[in-house]
Design a protein around this motif. Sequence first.
Motif, mmCIF file in Angstrom:
data_model
loop_
_atom_site.group_PDB
_atom_site.id
_atom_site.type_symbol
_atom_site.label_atom_id
_atom_site.label_comp_id
_atom_site.label_asym_id
_atom_site.label_seq_id
_atom_site.Cartn_x
_atom_site.Cartn_y
_atom_site.Cartn_z
ATOM 1 N N GLU A 136 3.366 1.192 8.018
ATOM 2 C CA GLU A 136 1.982 0.946 7.593
ATOM 3 C C GLU A 136 1.780 -0.487 7.084
ATOM 4 O O GLU A 136 0.681 -1.004 7.071
ATOM 5 C CB GLU A 136 1.517 1.960 6.529
ATOM 6 C CG GLU A 136 2.270 1.931 5.220
ATOM 7 C CD GLU A 136 3.349 2.993 5.170
ATOM 8 O OE1 GLU A 136 3.925 3.300 6.231
ATOM 9 O OE2 GLU A 136 3.615 3.511 4.061
ATOM 10 N N ASP A 137 2.882 -1.114 6.646
ATOM 11 C CA ASP A 137 2.769 -2.477 6.126
ATOM 12 C C ASP A 137 2.761 -3.528 7.241
ATOM 13 O O ASP A 137 2.337 -4.662 7.020
ATOM 14 C CB ASP A 137 3.942 -2.774 5.181
ATOM 15 C CG ASP A 137 3.858 -1.946 3.921
ATOM 16 O OD1 ASP A 137 2.731 -1.677 3.476
ATOM 17 O OD2 ASP A 137 4.917 -1.559 3.405
ATOM 18 N N PRO A 188 3.816 -8.578 4.850
ATOM 19 C CA PRO A 188 4.243 -8.176 3.500
ATOM 20 C C PRO A 188 5.324 -9.076 2.897
ATOM 21 O O PRO A 188 5.505 -9.065 1.682
ATOM 22 C CB PRO A 188 4.764 -6.739 3.701
ATOM 23 C CG PRO A 188 5.021 -6.600 5.162
ATOM 24 C CD PRO A 188 4.079 -7.522 5.859
ATOM 25 N N CYS B 199 0.694 -5.528 1.184
ATOM 26 C CA CYS B 199 1.699 -4.469 1.265
ATOM 27 C C CYS B 199 1.075 -3.156 0.794
ATOM 28 O O CYS B 199 0.625 -3.058 -0.338
ATOM 29 C CB CYS B 199 2.892 -4.847 0.393
ATOM 30 S SG CYS B 199 4.302 -3.773 0.658
ATOM 31 N N PHE B 200 1.058 -2.175 1.667
ATOM 32 C CA PHE B 200 0.410 -0.895 1.332
ATOM 33 C C PHE B 200 1.376 0.096 0.676
ATOM 34 O O PHE B 200 0.955 1.120 0.166
ATOM 35 C CB PHE B 200 -0.140 -0.247 2.604
ATOM 36 C CG PHE B 200 -1.352 -0.948 3.173
ATOM 37 C CD1 PHE B 200 -2.432 -1.285 2.377
ATOM 38 C CD2 PHE B 200 -1.407 -1.245 4.536
ATOM 39 C CE1 PHE B 200 -3.551 -1.917 2.910
ATOM 40 C CE2 PHE B 200 -2.531 -1.865 5.080
ATOM 41 C CZ PHE B 200 -3.598 -2.206 4.269
ATOM 42 N N SER B 201 2.688 -0.173 0.756
ATOM 43 C CA SER B 201 3.646 0.834 0.293
ATOM 44 C C SER B 201 4.305 0.450 -1.021
ATOM 45 O O SER B 201 5.247 1.092 -1.454
ATOM 46 C CB SER B 201 4.742 1.031 1.359
ATOM 47 O OG SER B 201 5.429 -0.184 1.538
ATOM 48 N N PHE B 210 -4.402 2.457 0.488
ATOM 49 C CA PHE B 210 -4.151 2.477 1.932
ATOM 50 C C PHE B 210 -4.854 3.664 2.584
ATOM 51 O O PHE B 210 -5.440 3.547 3.664
ATOM 52 C CB PHE B 210 -2.637 2.541 2.186
ATOM 53 C CG PHE B 210 -2.285 2.732 3.637
ATOM 54 C CD1 PHE B 210 -2.647 1.784 4.591
ATOM 55 C CD2 PHE B 210 -1.606 3.869 4.064
ATOM 56 C CE1 PHE B 210 -2.329 1.953 5.931
ATOM 57 C CE2 PHE B 210 -1.287 4.043 5.397
ATOM 58 C CZ PHE B 210 -1.651 3.088 6.339
#
Lengths: 257, 257
Positions: A136-137, A188, B199-201, B210
């Motif tokens: 997802e990143d 990221p 960065c989504f995580s 997200f």
Amino acid sequence: MSEHKAKEATLKVYRGDGKEGKFETYKVPMEAGMVVLDAIHYIQANYAPELAVRWNCKAAKCGSCSAEVNGHPSLMCKTRMDHFEDGEEIVVQPIKTFPLIKDLVTDVSWNYRVNEKIKPFTPDESDTKEWVIYQEDIERVQEFRKCIECFLCQNVCHVLRDHEKKDGNEQFMGPRFLVRAAGLEMHPKDTADRLEYLKEEGHIGYCNITKCCTEVCPEEIHITDNAIIPLKERVVDEYYDPLGKMIKGIFGGGKKK
Amino acid sequence: MTEAQTETKPGQRPSHPDITQRKDAWWGEPATIATVFISFIIYATYRVFENNYFESGNFLSPFYSPKLVFDWWKFSPAILILWIPAGFRTTCYYYRKAYYRSFFMTPPACAVDPYGKDGYTGETKFPFVFQNLHRYFFYLAALVLIFLWYDAVVSLFKPEGGMQLSVLSIVMFANCFFLSGYTFGCHAYRHLCGGSLDCFSSCTKAKTRFKVWEFVTKLNEHHMGWAWFSLFSVALTDLYIRQVCTGAASPIVLFQF
């Protein structure tokens, strides 16, 4: 099959350089599955061996055979001849935005000079651990990595094509390089800041998001929605949103890594 | 093989002698959009200055909601509200594309030359630099939307007590649905809710953002559709309420208790 072979296509191809030239008309026998680049090759083989055309993979992956077919910026190897009406005259021109060398070949080196101005990928040097990057990143960046640098987006962008904002203090970096910058800014593991460059030197503000770049992209990258507009919004964060900056100043937040 | 010498004007490239080589009806889209925009603007302006027929029982027109009545304001109360949705739509990334093409012809269509002398500055100078304030109009439009949902719910209650379900209430709810899809699929909101992150995580908060970003992205992919449906729905809802106010139409009560 025999019916296809009996048909003939009419191509009107620009011959000349940037100063003078003419359109020449050629008759080309149609073959099943034929694309415009095949027809250009037929002309080279049978009528005009000196016809200049840049090509390489014939699979829509090298980005070499960009041209304008009936006014539509497109890859000649991806434009099927059976897409046109029977008897329709097919006009083939070089791309307009860059200096014409000969016939269908243009000098696109301006793009490489613009590319050099973008700050490259800059990871945190103190981050020595093995990188683990979740899908997802990286998904947004992967879309941008599909670019084959055919420069059709640069060609169709009216800021470069019609308003000639290519040099000096008014240079616009163009959609291709906004895509590259977006891929770096959203990575990221990247730590560099390119917003000042985007606003002051790349002139992202010249883009009026009329989406022609997205319409012509052979890789179907959502250039405007996924690259340019998110970058414009990041520039807004930095330069045009005093309220947002004040709130981030009080409560923290801002660019997350 | 036949030849045709191109006739070019000074400054024009011999490879591109005409404004375009496109053979399709490229002018159809900008002409249609201009016609619809002008029609809507005429209707909305008329309704604002009509200053009548906007409230019947618990049905309130979206052009006049929330209803702001002050002793010091002698003009139509719609003027106090409509600058918000008007500003939201004017600075909207989709509508910008639509009206830059239709009204400013920068460009009129892809690979079609612009019209008039070249003074193009994109969105870097007054007045278009104010497009960067889109997120502020988003905040205000979201606020107005709360009132419209409230109006739709209130329309289920009879002024004299009890409840009713009418076709007009369904129209008002449908209008709120389309306006919500348009408002929350906005590019600025897509950036604010999560797109600004690299960065989504990285943490629980980023993961939640997200999820919101993913949903907003789904809406955003059809932003043009939401923009048009909501424009028509708001005009038709107002027109229906106007007709009910004048007695020309009935709310069509389906059941009541």
